[in-house]
Design a protein around this motif. Sequence first.
Motif, PDB file in Angstrom:
ATOM      1  N   HIS A  33       7.965   7.153 -25.176  1.00 50.01           N
ATOM      2  CA  HIS A  33       9.151   6.465 -24.739  1.00 50.01           C
ATOM      3  C   HIS A  33      10.391   6.367 -24.623  1.00 50.01           C
ATOM      4  CE1 HIS A  33       7.449   3.243 -26.977  1.00 50.01           C
ATOM      5  NE2 HIS A  33       8.510   2.805 -27.377  1.00 50.01           N
ATOM      6  N   THR A  34      11.169   6.131 -24.342  1.00 53.66           N
ATOM      7  CA  THR A  34      12.654   6.336 -24.796  1.00 53.66           C
ATOM      8  C   THR A  34      13.961   4.874 -25.154  1.00 53.66           C
ATOM      9  OG1 THR A  34      12.773   8.846 -24.355  1.00 53.66           O
ATOM     10  CG2 THR A  34      14.880   7.176 -25.432  1.00 53.66           C
ATOM     11  N   LYS A  35      14.524   4.530 -25.350  1.00 58.66           N
ATOM     12  CA  LYS A  35      15.490   3.587 -25.665  1.00 58.66           C
ATOM     13  C   LYS A  35      17.052   3.873 -26.015  1.00 58.66           C
ATOM     14  CE  LYS A  35      14.524   0.214 -29.600  1.00 58.66           C
ATOM     15  NZ  LYS A  35      13.540  -0.871 -29.609  1.00 58.66           N
ATOM     16  N   LYS A  36      17.341   3.288 -25.798  1.00 56.72           N
ATOM     17  CA  LYS A  36      19.162   3.075 -25.713  1.00 56.72           C
ATOM     18  C   LYS A  36      19.264   2.104 -26.468  1.00 56.72           C
ATOM     19  CE  LYS A  36      23.429   4.688 -23.715  1.00 56.72           C
ATOM     20  NZ  LYS A  36      23.838   4.849 -22.775  1.00 56.72           N
ATOM     21  N   ILE A  37      20.765   2.330 -27.434  1.00 58.08           N
ATOM     22  CA  ILE A  37      20.722   1.377 -28.788  1.00 58.08           C
ATOM     23  C   ILE A  37      22.715   0.707 -27.310  1.00 58.08           C
ATOM     24  CG2 ILE A  37      20.562   2.374 -30.370  1.00 58.08           C
ATOM     25  CD1 ILE A  37      22.780   3.208 -30.396  1.00 58.08           C
ATOM     26  N   ILE A  62      19.764   3.357 -38.216  1.00 60.00           N
ATOM     27  CA  ILE A  62      21.350   3.720 -37.274  1.00 60.00           C
ATOM     28  C   ILE A  62      22.292   4.405 -38.769  1.00 60.00           C
ATOM     29  CG2 ILE A  62      22.901   2.159 -36.086  1.00 60.00           C
ATOM     30  CD1 ILE A  62      21.148   1.385 -34.262  1.00 60.00           C
ATOM     31  N   GLU A  63      21.365   3.216 -39.827  1.00 64.61           N
ATOM     32  CA  GLU A  63      22.701   3.031 -41.059  1.00 64.61           C
ATOM     33  C   GLU A  63      23.036   4.398 -41.269  1.00 64.61           C
ATOM     34  OE1 GLU A  63      23.413   0.588 -44.792  1.00 64.61           O
ATOM     35  OE2 GLU A  63      22.438  -0.160 -43.558  1.00 64.61           O
ATOM     36  N   TRP A 117      17.776  10.966 -37.246  1.00 65.74           N
ATOM     37  CA  TRP A 117      16.822  10.864 -38.231  1.00 65.74           C
ATOM     38  C   TRP A 117      15.284  10.295 -37.943  1.00 65.74           C
ATOM     39  CZ3 TRP A 117      19.899  10.423 -42.673  1.00 65.74           C
ATOM     40  CH2 TRP A 117      19.213   9.720 -43.478  1.00 65.74           C
ATOM     41  N   ILE A 118      14.446  10.835 -38.577  1.00 61.00           N
ATOM     42  CA  ILE A 118      12.784  10.306 -38.260  1.00 61.00           C
ATOM     43  C   ILE A 118      12.167  10.275 -39.248  1.00 61.00           C
ATOM     44  CG2 ILE A 118      12.559  12.863 -39.415  1.00 61.00           C
ATOM     45  CD1 ILE A 118      10.182  13.446 -36.987  1.00 61.00           C
ATOM     46  N   ASN A 119      10.788   8.845 -38.208  1.00 62.52           N
ATOM     47  CA  ASN A 119      10.401   8.519 -39.474  1.00 62.52           C
ATOM     48  C   ASN A 119       8.614   8.318 -39.110  1.00 62.52           C
ATOM     49  OD1 ASN A 119       9.674   6.193 -40.919  1.00 62.52           O
ATOM     50  ND2 ASN A 119       8.671   5.137 -39.192  1.00 62.52           N
ATOM     51  N   ILE A 120       7.943   9.231 -39.907  1.00 61.06           N
ATOM     52  CA  ILE A 120       6.997   9.766 -39.908  1.00 61.06           C
ATOM     53  C   ILE A 120       6.108   8.737 -40.506  1.00 61.06           C
ATOM     54  CG2 ILE A 120       5.164  11.743 -39.590  1.00 61.06           C
ATOM     55  CD1 ILE A 120       7.734  13.955 -40.537  1.00 61.06           C
ATOM     56  N   PRO A 121       5.566   7.350 -40.241  1.00 54.86           N
ATOM     57  CA  PRO A 121       4.839   7.060 -40.262  1.00 54.86           C
ATOM     58  C   PRO A 121       3.473   7.775 -41.554  1.00 54.86           C
ATOM     59  CG  PRO A 121       4.696   6.111 -38.327  1.00 54.86           C
ATOM     60  CD  PRO A 121       5.232   7.484 -38.808  1.00 54.86           C
ATOM     61  N   ASN A 122       3.528   7.014 -42.606  1.00 57.93           N
ATOM     62  CA  ASN A 122       2.493   7.009 -43.831  1.00 57.93           C
ATOM     63  C   ASN A 122       3.046   8.626 -44.099  1.00 57.93           C
ATOM     64  OD1 ASN A 122       1.139   4.673 -43.760  1.00 57.93           O
ATOM     65  ND2 ASN A 122       0.112   6.059 -42.107  1.00 57.93           N
ATOM     66  N   VAL A 123       3.999   9.265 -44.102  1.00 58.86           N
ATOM     67  CA  VAL A 123       4.487  10.978 -44.349  1.00 58.86           C
ATOM     68  C   VAL A 123       6.076  10.876 -45.039  1.00 58.86           C
ATOM     69  CG1 VAL A 123       5.034  13.733 -44.071  1.00 58.86           C
ATOM     70  CG2 VAL A 123       2.700  12.122 -43.151  1.00 58.86           C
ATOM     71  N   GLY A 124       7.141   9.973 -44.598  1.00 61.75           N
ATOM     72  CA  GLY A 124       8.137   9.666 -45.560  1.00 61.75           C
ATOM     73  C   GLY A 124       9.342   9.453 -43.923  1.00 61.75           C
ATOM     74  N   TYR A 125      10.054  10.049 -44.628  1.00 61.11           N
ATOM     75  CA  TYR A 125      11.649   8.763 -43.790  1.00 61.11           C
ATOM     76  C   TYR A 125      12.840   9.827 -44.276  1.00 61.11           C
ATOM     77  CZ  TYR A 125      15.605   5.498 -42.438  1.00 61.11           C
ATOM     78  OH  TYR A 125      16.378   4.733 -42.264  1.00 61.11           O
ATOM     79  N   PHE A 126      13.288  10.851 -42.999  1.00 57.30           N
ATOM     80  CA  PHE A 126      13.929  11.704 -43.111  1.00 57.30           C
ATOM     81  C   PHE A 126      15.228  11.956 -42.234  1.00 57.30           C
ATOM     82  CE2 PHE A 126       9.034  12.842 -44.012  1.00 57.30           C
ATOM     83  CZ  PHE A 126       9.187  13.327 -45.370  1.00 57.30           C
ATOM     84  N   ASN A 153      -2.412   7.055 -37.028  1.00 59.75           N
ATOM     85  CA  ASN A 153      -1.419   6.578 -37.409  1.00 59.75           C
ATOM     86  C   ASN A 153      -0.347   6.472 -36.409  1.00 59.75           C
ATOM     87  OD1 ASN A 153      -0.064   6.849 -40.302  1.00 59.75           O
ATOM     88  ND2 ASN A 153       1.397   9.170 -39.108  1.00 59.75           N
ATOM     89  N   GLU A 154       0.616   5.544 -36.701  1.00 58.92           N
ATOM     90  CA  GLU A 154       1.437   4.735 -36.097  1.00 58.92           C
ATOM     91  C   GLU A 154       2.809   5.734 -35.087  1.00 58.92           C
ATOM     92  OE1 GLU A 154       3.516   2.018 -38.080  1.00 58.92           O
ATOM     93  OE2 GLU A 154       1.815   2.017 -38.906  1.00 58.92           O
ATOM     94  N   VAL A 155       2.977   5.635 -34.802  1.00 57.47           N
ATOM     95  CA  VAL A 155       4.164   6.010 -33.526  1.00 57.47           C
ATOM     96  C   VAL A 155       4.939   6.554 -34.204  1.00 57.47           C
ATOM     97  CG1 VAL A 155       3.573   5.700 -31.337  1.00 57.47           C
ATOM     98  CG2 VAL A 155       5.891   4.821 -32.474  1.00 57.47           C
ATOM     99  N   ILE A 156       6.094   7.963 -34.522  1.00 57.51           N
ATOM    100  CA  ILE A 156       6.984   8.764 -35.260  1.00 57.51           C
ATOM    101  C   ILE A 156       8.343   8.580 -34.191  1.00 57.51           C
ATOM    102  CG2 ILE A 156       8.162  10.828 -34.841  1.00 57.51           C
ATOM    103  CD1 ILE A 156       5.717  12.170 -35.960  1.00 57.51           C
ATOM    104  N   THR A 157       9.343   8.442 -35.003  1.00 53.88           N
ATOM    105  CA  THR A 157      10.397   7.769 -34.424  1.00 53.88           C
ATOM    106  C   THR A 157      11.862   8.357 -34.941  1.00 53.88           C
ATOM    107  OG1 THR A 157       9.347   5.081 -34.494  1.00 53.88           O
ATOM    108  CG2 THR A 157      11.733   5.400 -34.140  1.00 53.88           C
ATOM    109  N   ILE A 158      12.233   8.806 -33.612  1.00 50.91           N
ATOM    110  CA  ILE A 158      13.618   9.483 -33.753  1.00 50.91           C
ATOM    111  C   ILE A 158      14.327   9.157 -33.177  1.00 50.91           C
ATOM    112  CG2 ILE A 158      14.789  12.289 -33.414  1.00 50.91           C
ATOM    113  CD1 ILE A 158      12.105  13.167 -33.332  1.00 50.91           C
ATOM    114  N   TYR A 159      15.818   8.625 -33.880  1.00 47.29           N
ATOM    115  CA  TYR A 159      16.652   8.692 -33.635  1.00 47.29           C
ATOM    116  C   TYR A 159      18.028   9.409 -33.930  1.00 47.29           C
ATOM    117  CZ  TYR A 159      21.437   5.493 -33.650  1.00 47.29           C
ATOM    118  OH  TYR A 159      22.852   5.580 -33.400  1.00 47.29           O
ATOM    119  N   ASP A 160      19.176   9.380 -32.387  1.00 40.43           N
ATOM    120  CA  ASP A 160      20.051  10.847 -32.469  1.00 40.43           C
ATOM    121  C   ASP A 160      21.172  10.173 -33.017  1.00 40.43           C
ATOM    122  OD1 ASP A 160      20.189   9.531 -29.899  1.00 40.43           O
ATOM    123  OD2 ASP A 160      19.891  12.149 -29.252  1.00 40.43           O
ATOM    124  N   GLY A 161      21.304   8.972 -32.517  1.00 35.97           N
ATOM    125  CA  GLY A 161      23.424   8.906 -32.177  1.00 35.97           C
ATOM    126  C   GLY A 161      22.796   8.142 -30.907  1.00 35.97           C
TER     127      GLY A 161
END
Length: 266
Positions: A262-266, A83-84, A99-108, A175-183
């Motif tokens: 799944h999806t989660k709203k902030i 979020i930050e 924003w995407i976090n690909i575990p064991n690959v990178g944070y972009f 590998n762990e789940v990929i996380t994406i945040y779109d605002g």
Amino acid sequence: MSKKIIPLFIAAILVILSFMSVCSNATDIMYNTYHRRIYSETKSINSSNDDNSGTKNSSNNEFTYETIDVRDMDEATLEKNMIEDFKNVSNFNRDIAGWINIPNVGYFPVMQCNNNSYYLSHNEYNEVEQNGAPFLDRNCEGFKNVSLIYGHHYSSGKMFGGLEKYKEKDFFYQNEVITIYDGKYFYYYKPFSIYLFKSRTYSVQVTFDSLQEKEQYLQEIANCSTFVSGIPLGCGNSVLFLQTCDYSFYDARLVIAFKRTHTKKI
């Protein structure tokens, strides 16, 4: 007898060295931390710096870098950082799509504009940079349905080079789940397919006229995959494609397809 044993011994050593080399290549692929820009309070950004493109000019502002490594963060801390970082970049560039976090690959950061070539040579601050920035295909409507993200491939693992790890069976399935945040939302994905194609004869399809057409396409992908798991058919699951160059053959592209869990709203 000894003359027969020596060649076998040498062959065994070569096999072991070859195996060690493969393992070393996999473990030597770098992980992409993120270098967060911290701007000085004395030279804060204001709306007067907006240009016609809707992007704020950061060239006259002093900043330092903070390295962000999310590998050991729990889910709550990871999401707080996403979020930050999303907010920080959005203050400068309205092209930020997520924003995407690909575990064991990178944070972009993930960018998007109407030119699919622009972020091949520019970073998230609209500065010319060889590494570019991962970007969403211009035809995608955010992460609502089918999303396609491109990124450069460096053999060191820089940018999307680390996607090579998905060619390993254990990594693909474990590998762990990929996380994406779109605002507004957090989206979570697991892989269901990995495959190679020649870019001049094929491209990833991101728009469909019907759910039936989409599901037929996903089945076709599964049929040509190296690994496949849980094809998202019958329920209209959102799908994410990550695409980068590959060096297995001339003009090759590596694609990993993910289904949303799944999806989660902030």
